[in-house]
Write a protein that holds these residues in place. Structure first.
Motif, mmCIF file in Angstrom:
data_model
loop_
_atom_site.group_PDB
_atom_site.id
_atom_site.type_symbol
_atom_site.label_atom_id
_atom_site.label_comp_id
_atom_site.label_asym_id
_atom_site.label_seq_id
_atom_site.Cartn_x
_atom_site.Cartn_y
_atom_site.Cartn_z
ATOM 1 N N SER A 162 4.911 2.931 -11.894
ATOM 2 C CA SER A 162 3.352 3.588 -12.406
ATOM 3 C C SER A 162 2.544 3.050 -11.592
ATOM 4 O O SER A 162 1.482 3.931 -11.378
ATOM 5 N N PHE A 163 2.505 1.793 -11.048
ATOM 6 C CA PHE A 163 1.379 1.531 -10.032
ATOM 7 C C PHE A 163 1.625 2.282 -8.691
ATOM 8 O O PHE A 163 0.277 2.722 -8.338
ATOM 9 N N LEU A 164 2.777 2.554 -8.120
ATOM 10 C CA LEU A 164 3.140 3.201 -6.764
ATOM 11 C C LEU A 164 2.586 4.531 -7.098
ATOM 12 O O LEU A 164 2.250 5.097 -5.948
ATOM 13 N N PHE A 165 3.022 5.172 -8.136
ATOM 14 C CA PHE A 165 2.572 6.629 -8.394
ATOM 15 C C PHE A 165 1.073 6.924 -8.725
ATOM 16 O O PHE A 165 0.625 7.992 -8.267
ATOM 17 N N SER A 166 0.462 5.973 -9.256
ATOM 18 C CA SER A 166 -0.939 6.298 -9.479
ATOM 19 C C SER A 166 -1.655 6.143 -8.218
ATOM 20 O O SER A 166 -2.788 6.699 -8.041
ATOM 21 N N ARG A 167 -1.336 5.330 -7.225
ATOM 22 C CA ARG A 167 -2.205 5.013 -6.049
ATOM 23 C C ARG A 167 -2.389 6.318 -5.247
ATOM 24 O O ARG A 167 -3.491 6.828 -5.068
ATOM 25 N N PRO A 168 -1.312 7.220 -5.018
ATOM 26 C CA PRO A 168 -1.554 8.397 -4.039
ATOM 27 C C PRO A 168 -2.380 9.397 -4.878
ATOM 28 O O PRO A 168 -3.242 10.102 -4.390
ATOM 29 N N GLN A 217 6.093 3.121 1.369
ATOM 30 C CA GLN A 217 4.926 2.828 1.013
ATOM 31 C C GLN A 217 4.209 1.769 1.950
ATOM 32 O O GLN A 217 2.962 1.741 1.650
ATOM 33 N N VAL A 218 4.982 0.973 2.578
ATOM 34 C CA VAL A 218 4.360 -0.165 3.349
ATOM 35 C C VAL A 218 3.191 0.416 4.417
ATOM 36 O O VAL A 218 2.284 -0.311 4.560
ATOM 37 N N PRO A 219 3.524 1.520 5.243
ATOM 38 C CA PRO A 219 2.158 1.902 6.252
ATOM 39 C C PRO A 219 0.872 2.095 5.364
ATOM 40 O O PRO A 219 -0.266 1.786 5.864
ATOM 41 N N ILE A 239 3.754 10.046 4.608
ATOM 42 C CA ILE A 239 4.766 9.382 4.469
ATOM 43 C C ILE A 239 5.014 8.657 2.915
ATOM 44 O O ILE A 239 6.250 8.607 2.305
ATOM 45 N N SER A 240 3.850 8.395 2.492
ATOM 46 C CA SER A 240 3.723 7.696 1.282
ATOM 47 C C SER A 240 4.234 8.750 0.166
ATOM 48 O O SER A 240 4.966 8.436 -0.924
ATOM 49 N N TYR A 241 3.935 9.764 0.233
ATOM 50 C CA TYR A 241 4.222 11.037 -0.836
ATOM 51 C C TYR A 241 5.824 11.210 -0.610
ATOM 52 O O TYR A 241 6.356 11.446 -1.538
ATOM 53 N N LEU A 242 6.159 11.371 0.556
ATOM 54 C CA LEU A 242 7.659 11.246 0.715
ATOM 55 C C LEU A 242 8.582 10.259 0.175
ATOM 56 O O LEU A 242 9.553 10.484 -0.449
ATOM 57 N N GLY A 243 7.961 8.998 0.249
ATOM 58 C CA GLY A 243 8.492 7.597 -0.435
ATOM 59 C C GLY A 243 8.382 7.931 -1.891
ATOM 60 O O GLY A 243 9.444 7.421 -2.602
ATOM 61 N N CYS A 244 7.431 8.516 -2.483
ATOM 62 C CA CYS A 244 7.288 8.750 -3.845
ATOM 63 C C CYS A 244 8.409 9.633 -4.300
ATOM 64 O O CYS A 244 8.938 9.472 -5.463
#
Length: 135
Positions: free
Chosen positions: A21-27, A91-93, A107-112
């Motif tokens: 939930s935190f990782l998906f709310s960030r982007p 998500q790291v970069p 890259i983050s969206y692909l990671g999601c």
């Protein structure tokens, strides 16, 4: 204090849900760029970093649960772990930078996407929801 396997699985599940939930709310916060939030870049970075910390805790809490599975479910759980770690790694970069940059965000969206795929595989490990572990 040792947790029972059933409570360890619950803890793993809840930490994973909080992490996602935190990782998906960030982007999406970056995508919509809410004007009311001061220091917007720092806010989105802290949300993502909090999600990554919960993700690492979910990974640690899930360790050892594979010994309660049969061979087929154990393979699915291993693939689930690898895909979730790949999604967290992607998500790291973005989490390392405070600025909003195009390539790390893509890259983050692909990671999601990887995280969603891994979550679905993790849900398939225990088909029968009434009996979580074999005892």
């Amino acid at each position: 204090m040792e947790l029972s396997p059933k409570n360890k699985l619950r803890l793993h599940r809840y930490l994973g849900i909080i992490s996602l939930s935190f990782l998906f709310s960030r982007p999406f916060i970056i995508l919509f760029q809410f004007p009311d939030i001061q220091n917007f870049e720092y806010f989105s970075a802290y949300i993502g970093r909090t999600g990554a910390i919960f993700g690492v805790l979910a990974f640690i809490s899930g360790g050892g649960l594979g010994k309660y599975l049969d061979e087929k479910k154990s393979r699915v759980a291993e693939i689930h772990t690898i895909i979730m770690l790949a999604g967290l790694t992607m998500q790291v970069p973005v989490l390392a930078e405070v600025e909003i940059l195009l390539v790390p965000n893509l890259i983050s969206y692909l990671g999601c996407g990887f995280l969603i795929w891994g979550w679905i595989l993790g849900r398939r490990v225990f088909i029968n929801r009434k009996r979580i572990l074999p005892f």
